[in-house]
Write a protein that holds these residues in place. Structure first.
Motif, mmCIF file in Angstrom:
data_model
loop_
_atom_site.group_PDB
_atom_site.id
_atom_site.type_symbol
_atom_site.label_atom_id
_atom_site.label_comp_id
_atom_site.label_asym_id
_atom_site.label_seq_id
_atom_site.Cartn_x
_atom_site.Cartn_y
_atom_site.Cartn_z
ATOM 1 N N VAL A 25 0.860 -1.193 0.000
ATOM 2 C CA VAL A 25 0.000 0.000 0.000
ATOM 3 C C VAL A 25 0.898 1.245 0.000
ATOM 4 C CG1 VAL A 25 -1.958 -1.075 1.176
ATOM 5 C CG2 VAL A 25 -0.173 0.014 2.534
ATOM 6 N N THR A 29 -1.454 5.632 3.281
ATOM 7 C CA THR A 29 -2.500 4.745 3.823
ATOM 8 C C THR A 29 -2.144 4.294 5.234
ATOM 9 O OG1 THR A 29 -3.142 4.023 1.622
ATOM 10 C CG2 THR A 29 -3.722 2.546 3.417
ATOM 11 N N TYR A 38 -8.667 6.379 8.467
ATOM 12 C CA TYR A 38 -9.141 5.359 7.537
ATOM 13 C C TYR A 38 -9.182 4.003 8.235
ATOM 14 C CZ TYR A 38 -9.292 2.225 3.559
ATOM 15 O OH TYR A 38 -9.673 1.236 2.684
ATOM 16 N N VAL A 39 -10.314 3.326 8.111
ATOM 17 C CA VAL A 39 -10.455 1.988 8.682
ATOM 18 C C VAL A 39 -10.127 0.993 7.568
ATOM 19 C CG1 VAL A 39 -12.016 0.356 9.793
ATOM 20 C CG2 VAL A 39 -12.230 2.789 10.274
ATOM 21 N N PRO A 40 -9.088 0.171 7.746
ATOM 22 C CA PRO A 40 -8.707 -0.741 6.654
ATOM 23 C C PRO A 40 -9.726 -1.847 6.447
ATOM 24 C CG PRO A 40 -7.430 -1.233 8.596
ATOM 25 C CD PRO A 40 -8.235 -0.014 8.923
ATOM 26 N N SER A 41 -9.680 -2.439 5.261
ATOM 27 C CA SER A 41 -10.546 -3.586 4.989
ATOM 28 C C SER A 41 -10.036 -4.772 5.806
ATOM 29 C CB SER A 41 -10.505 -3.918 3.498
ATOM 30 O OG SER A 41 -9.208 -4.384 3.157
ATOM 31 N N LEU A 44 -6.755 -6.106 4.370
ATOM 32 C CA LEU A 44 -5.559 -5.324 4.707
ATOM 33 C C LEU A 44 -5.204 -5.478 6.187
ATOM 34 C CD1 LEU A 44 -3.352 -3.342 3.885
ATOM 35 C CD2 LEU A 44 -4.983 -1.473 4.142
ATOM 36 N N ASN A 71 -15.819 3.884 6.982
ATOM 37 C CA ASN A 71 -15.343 4.702 5.866
ATOM 38 C C ASN A 71 -16.493 5.195 5.018
ATOM 39 O OD1 ASN A 71 -12.643 4.364 6.553
ATOM 40 N ND2 ASN A 71 -12.631 2.367 5.558
ATOM 41 N N GLU B 58 -6.272 0.239 -1.629
ATOM 42 C CA GLU B 58 -7.717 0.281 -1.347
ATOM 43 C C GLU B 58 -8.188 1.650 -0.876
ATOM 44 O OE1 GLU B 58 -7.949 -2.798 1.779
ATOM 45 O OE2 GLU B 58 -8.298 -1.123 3.154
ATOM 46 N N ARG B 59 -7.313 2.412 -0.226
ATOM 47 C CA ARG B 59 -7.726 3.744 0.249
ATOM 48 C C ARG B 59 -7.943 4.692 -0.928
ATOM 49 N NH1 ARG B 59 -5.468 8.585 1.732
ATOM 50 N NH2 ARG B 59 -3.588 7.798 0.768
ATOM 51 N N TYR B 140 -9.923 11.107 4.227
ATOM 52 C CA TYR B 140 -9.206 9.854 4.464
ATOM 53 C C TYR B 140 -7.699 10.071 4.631
ATOM 54 C CZ TYR B 140 -13.614 7.604 3.297
ATOM 55 O OH TYR B 140 -14.928 7.207 3.277
#
Lengths: 73, 148
Positions: A25, A29, A38-41, A44, A71, B58-59, B140
């Motif tokens: 990433v 991020t 940001y809340v990761p998936s 991730l 998110n 992904e972000r 974000y």
């Protein structure tokens, strides 16, 4: 969602850039996740936990007191 | 290919398209700009695929997704509201005794101007997207300061 990525990075003597490259990433991020922007998936989050050889619960903890933000727009 | 080279190519394509646009206007042939536009997009797409130092995660995908979603949500409402008004104007049927209404009321915009206005709305969509993109990038954490 709280996380201890910064702590684990310090323990492994890693920079944000090192971790970002290791899990594929951007450094931005990692910074956003650490700061709670940001809340990761789930994917991730697992990759981060596996990189530090710990369980996902050790890195990420769900904070009941905080409102559910996620998110979403 | 480096990221900056790609941006340079995009700039060149935009300048060339502008030149072709003016040429099309001069010769009164829209076919030139239409073909050039399609070619320009195709070249930009192929060049984008060859960029090696552009990491998308992904972000960034989430930022793009949210910006596109919000742009369409705002755009279709504004576009439809205007278009419905335009259709009402075109389908004007006088009520009451028709002898009293020999002429329809003066139109706010001619059908041709309506088309131009819709075109302008389409162009404004780009600015709307850029605005939403900046908003979500900020949300974000794109411009967060580093503590390291």
């Amino acid at each position: 969602m709280k996380n201890k990525i910064k702590v684990f990075r310090a323990m492994h003597d890693m920079t944000q850039e090192d971790l970002a490259q290791a899990i594929g990433v951007t450094r931005q991020t990692i910074l956003a996740i650490e700061k709670g922007k940001y809340v990761p998936s789930l994917d991730l989050a697992f990759r981060i936990a596996r990189h530090f050889s710990v369980t996902i619960e050790e890195v990420f903890t769900y904070d009941d007191e905080l409102p559910i933000k996620g998110n979403r727009g | 290919m480096k990221k900056n080279t790609f941006y340079l190519i995009c700039g060149c394509i935009a300048l060339l398209l502008l030149a072709v646009f003016w040429y099309s206007v001069e010769v009164h042939n829209p076919l030139f700009i239409e073909i050039a536009f399609l070619l320009g997009i195709a070249i930009a797409y192929l060049a984008r695929k060859r960029v090696t130092d552009l990491v998308e995660d992904e972000r960034s995908a989430k930022i793009t997704e949210q910006a596109v979603l919000r742009t369409f949500q705002v755009f279709w409402v504004v576009f439809c509201a205007f278009s419905i008004g335009a259709v009402m104007q075109i389908l004007y049927i006088p009520q009451g005794p028709r002898v009293l209404f020999t002429q329809p009321p003066p139109a706010l915009l001619s059908p041709r101007m309506m088309g131009y206005f819709q075109l302008a709305l389409l162009c404004l969509m780009i600015f709307l997207y850029v605005g939403f993109r900046i908003y979500y990038a900020r949300k974000y954490g794109d411009w967060e300061t580093d503590e390291e």
